[in-house]
Structures are given as C-alpha cells and as structure tokens.
Design a protein around this motif. Sequence first.
Motif, short mmCIF file in Angstrom:
data_model
loop_
_atom_site.label_atom_id
_atom_site.label_comp_id
_atom_site.label_asym_id
_atom_site.label_seq_id
_atom_site.Cartn_x
_atom_site.Cartn_y
_atom_site.Cartn_z
N ASN A 1 0.83 -1.21 0.00
CA ASN A 1 0.00 0.00 0.00
C ASN A 1 0.86 1.25 0.00
O ASN A 1 0.54 2.26 -0.64
N SER A 2 1.99 1.21 0.71
CA SER A 2 2.90 2.36 0.71
C SER A 2 3.46 2.60 -0.69
O SER A 2 3.57 3.76 -1.13
N LEU A 3 3.77 1.52 -1.40
CA LEU A 3 4.22 1.67 -2.78
C LEU A 3 3.13 2.30 -3.64
O LEU A 3 3.39 3.20 -4.46
N TYR A 4 1.90 1.85 -3.44
CA TYR A 4 0.77 2.34 -4.26
C TYR A 4 0.42 3.79 -3.95
O TYR A 4 0.06 4.56 -4.85
N GLN A 5 0.54 4.16 -2.67
CA GLN A 5 0.13 5.51 -2.24
C GLN A 5 1.25 6.53 -2.39
O GLN A 5 1.47 7.38 -1.53
N GLY A 6 1.98 6.46 -3.48
CA GLY A 6 2.99 7.47 -3.79
C GLY A 6 4.39 7.13 -3.32
O GLY A 6 5.31 7.92 -3.52
N ASN A 7 4.56 5.98 -2.64
CA ASN A 7 5.87 5.51 -2.20
C ASN A 7 6.63 6.57 -1.39
O ASN A 7 7.76 6.97 -1.73
N PRO A 8 6.05 7.06 -0.27
CA PRO A 8 6.70 8.11 0.52
C PRO A 8 8.02 7.67 1.16
O PRO A 8 8.85 8.53 1.49
N LEU A 9 8.21 6.36 1.33
CA LEU A 9 9.45 5.86 1.94
C LEU A 9 10.52 5.56 0.89
O LEU A 9 11.61 5.08 1.23
N HIS A 10 10.19 5.83 -0.39
CA HIS A 10 11.14 5.61 -1.50
C HIS A 10 11.63 4.15 -1.53
O HIS A 10 12.82 3.89 -1.75
N VAL B 1 11.91 -4.91 6.02
CA VAL B 1 11.03 -5.44 4.97
C VAL B 1 11.56 -5.17 3.57
O VAL B 1 11.20 -5.85 2.61
N ALA B 2 12.41 -4.14 3.44
CA ALA B 2 12.91 -3.76 2.11
C ALA B 2 14.06 -2.77 2.28
O ALA B 2 14.44 -2.43 3.42
N TYR B 3 14.58 -2.31 1.15
CA TYR B 3 15.58 -1.24 1.14
C TYR B 3 15.05 -0.13 0.24
O TYR B 3 14.33 -0.38 -0.74
N THR C 1 9.37 -2.10 9.78
CA THR C 1 7.96 -2.04 10.16
C THR C 1 7.64 -0.72 10.85
O THR C 1 6.56 -0.15 10.65
N LYS C 2 8.56 -0.23 11.65
CA LYS C 2 8.35 1.06 12.33
C LYS C 2 8.16 2.17 11.32
O LYS C 2 7.30 3.05 11.50
N ASP C 3 8.92 2.13 10.22
CA ASP C 3 8.78 3.14 9.18
C ASP C 3 7.39 3.09 8.55
O ASP C 3 6.83 4.14 8.18
N LEU C 4 6.81 1.92 8.45
CA LEU C 4 5.49 1.76 7.85
C LEU C 4 4.37 2.10 8.83
O LEU C 4 3.20 2.23 8.43
N GLY C 5 4.70 2.19 10.12
CA GLY C 5 3.73 2.65 11.11
C GLY C 5 2.68 1.65 11.53
O GLY C 5 1.62 2.04 12.02
#
Length: 553
Positions: free
Chosen positions: A144-153, A222-224, A233-237
Amino acid sequence: MKSDIEIAQQADVWPIDQIAARAGLEAREIEPYGYDKAKIRLDPKIKRDTKGKLILVTSINPTPAGEGKSTVTVGLADALQLEGKKAMIALREPSLGPVMGLKGGATGGGYSQVIPMADINLHFTGDFHALTAAHNMLSAALDNSLYQGNPLHIDQRRVIWKRVLDINDRALRHTTIGLGGPTSGVPREDGFDITVASEMMAILTLSTDLMDLKARIEKIVVAYNTDKEPVTTKDLGVAGSLTVLLKDSIKPNLVQTLAHTPAIVHGGPFANIAQGTNSIQATRAALTLADYAVTEAGFGADLGGEKFMDIKVPKLGKEPDTVVVVATVRALKHHGGQSLAELDQEDLGALESGLDNLKQNIRAMKRYGIPVVVAVNRFTADTAAELAMVEKAAESIGATAVTADVWAKGGEGARELAKMVMEKAALKHEFLPLYQPEDSAIEKMTKIVQEIYGGAAIELSEKAKKQLAIFSKNGWDKLPIVMAKTQYSLSDDAKKLGAPKNFTVHVRELVPKLGAGFLVALTGNVLTMPGLPKHPAAMDIDIDEKGRIKGLF
C-alpha cells in the motif's frame, strides 16, 4: 494395533482447570479454550520458589525410518511424574503444512501423546492463523505504501518481505503481484514462505512479554529504499496493529498428556529454516511451575540442538541441565547404508557405520559442557546385539544410552530413562558457548560447521559476500547465526548420510532478521516453502457423520 488418533480419541481427558491445578496455576492464570485447552497468563504477584531442571530432547539426523523424538519427550515427562517428580512439557505447535503433507504432526505417538491430538495438529487456539494474518498485514501495508505514492522511497526490486501461508504450496514460491491495472497496486515479483518460516514466528517465540514483542516487530527489515537503506515495520507505522493481532498468540497454551502430565505447546518455528524451539514464555513457565521442564528442539542436534544453545539459551538465561539425544536402531542402520526395506533384519555392520552419526551429534551437544543421555527408542525388531552396540558406542564418547519403550508403554516404558536423566541433571556443569557475541558472522558459521557438523569450512556465494558487506555497513554482521540447512545430513547435501567428513557448507544467501535478532544463512537447496508429496497425508484424512476424524496418523 490402534492408530495414534484412535488411542487419543479413547483417552480419559481431564478438564483443563484440573490440569491447571495440577500444574500449580491459579484459576485467574488461565483462559480456557473449551473443555481441554487454555491460554496461560502467569500472575507476577504470585511468588513461586520453584526453579526447575531443564531437560532438552533432541535427536540424530532424522530418517524415513523414524526416530520418535516427540514420543520420547512425552514418555520421559510421564515417567518423571511416575517417579514422584513434578514434571511439565514444553513443545512446539505443529504446522498444518507437514500435517497435510508428509512429515506428520508433533504430539507424540502411541501411549506417549499430548492431547487433544487432533485439535493441536489442526487449528488449536489459532496462534498460527494470527501469525499468518499479522505477517500478511505487514505485506499489505508495504504494498500500500508503494501504491500511495511511495513516501518511503522503497525500491520495489529490493523488497525482502514475502507473504506466508501455513500450507505446503510450491506453486506460490515465486509469484508476480499487482497485475490488473492502476487500481490493483504496483506490479512486482513476490513469493510465499510457509508460516513457520516467518520472522513473526521467530519473534513470537523469542519475545519475553507483549512490549518486547512490539519492539521486535518494529525492527523487522522489509525492504531497502532507493539509497539502499533499510526500511522497517516502524517506518510503515503498523507495529502497533500487528502486536494487537498477536496479543493472545503470545500467551502459551496449556494441554495434557494421556497420563495427565501438564504440557505447554506454544510456537512452532522449523529448525531447518528457523531456530526450531518453542517459546521463551512456554519454557520459563514450565521451569517456574515444575521440578523438571522437558522441552524439545526441532530435527537433530545439528539444527535444533545447536540453535537452542546458541539462540535460545542467551535469551532464556538458562541452559539445559541434561541433553537427551534420541535414536533408533532402525535409523542408525539406515545412516549406515541399510535399505529401508531391510531395516527389520539385524545388520551389525550397517549399525556400526551409522553410529558415526550418533557420535557426532553427541559430540555436538557435549561441546557445550552439558551431560548427554542417549534414549534408544525401541522397536520390536531390535536385537540384543544391536542395542548393546549402541550402548557401547555412546559410552565410548562419554554418554550413557538407555533403552525406552514409550510408544507401547507410555511413561512406564521410560522409567529407567527418567532415573538416568535425573542423575545426570544433578551433576554440576559449566555451560560453554560455541561462539562469542563479538565473533564475526564468518567465524560463527565456521564454528558451527566445524564443531557441530564435523565439517571443514564454509563457502559464501558472491551474493552472500555482497550481502555480508552491506550487513557490516549497517552494523548487523555480529548477530547470532541461524543456519538454514537440510535436516537429513550433517552436511548441506541431503544425500550424504552418516557422518561425512571434510565437507564444505555452501551459503548461497543471507537474510537479516533484526526483530528476531539473528541472521539466516541459506545453504544448499533448503526451501522456505515446502511442496506436497505425490501422495500427501491430506488424501488419507476424513471425518464421519459423528464428527470423528480418521486418518490423522
């Protein structure tokens, strides 16, 4: 001859509050799940002085001939109870994958079983379903983070968090997701592991309390991102919501043996792809409540045994007082080259050759400075000469072998084993760790290969070397090591039975498990999502009009 499930279905089952009382638990410390199951929540206000002895049951490298490790574990605890000692068992929960596949369950067999056998081997209290949901919720949040504009790059090529399922399904090992147009997510490669291989499972079994569970979940990588920095996971909230999903699963499960010995069954990481032990909380509860806590590590001493010592003991704060290595004459003869079809025939030559496997597994456990007892799980075809040869081989390297007949006789068939275990557990010993925290990853892996497996060296693939360089940059290179290796051989080649020498273990990939607190070294062709055999056990399981299950072992 009755099957395991027929024996279990005819058992005299005590209500769970009666088992809880026998264990020394007060009514407010259990949350019943029906008549014969409950969750445990130890009340810290209740002062308990019991500091039990810890007995670790492991085995030789498993074979199709069978070893019966769980059966011996249950029989030993029942025997300790018969000897007038307060005993408790701490086991792992079975995974549906092997139950429906090939290996079977994990509740013992014959008259040395934990019950309710069918419930434990199927859905039990829902722990594995909750873990699967929590794991896949994290996957959904990532995509979902990827889909919603990828704010975490997030670099979608460097996502290392797969989805999980508690069924053997080889078709899901490698998948492509996000197909179907702009509203269906971002297309990328993905895959599934089996639930017991999830880092969530490792975290659950190594957490000391609910807040420790949450803190560990936050650390999961979870990724880089596009700068090759870790995304957690903390970054994803979502660490809080995942902890909520696991709030009940973290509590150990209380059941009983056929002989009404209290048993705690909790957590279930495989030992060939994870750390292979039940939970810290389950083992601590057993040690708090009983004179003898009998626990088990997955597969052989080279896998579950080593990981219990090097991964679990530092977190538990207590090493085993005795290690029991389970073996059968049949399995040892198979390690020595005898065919499966001829295992009922005496073959002292094959047995002598196969005993090298037992000796290496004994050496591996004695390396930690702990007394070792060999439990020879007896079969009817075993001869006096064969049993004497096993006993002599164990004694030759400083262990004591005792024959047990627990499948047919339950605890009564392990009385001599129980007496020997109590004798060895009373001896003073000094725990000797295999490696130190400051040792490098390569040093740790080399010590495991040389001192536990009896091999010569490790060899890292170019991919593993690059990964280790990244881990070193991130400060992860000194974490403990979980070797993901075939259970059938001391080497990374499943076909090399017995005790091969001068072999090299090939590490093809390294996976960081920061929440669990270790690195996983994938060796050989070990798979994190098994497949079903040509004739899976699921084809033999059925139920009648009265709800009675048949074909489940």
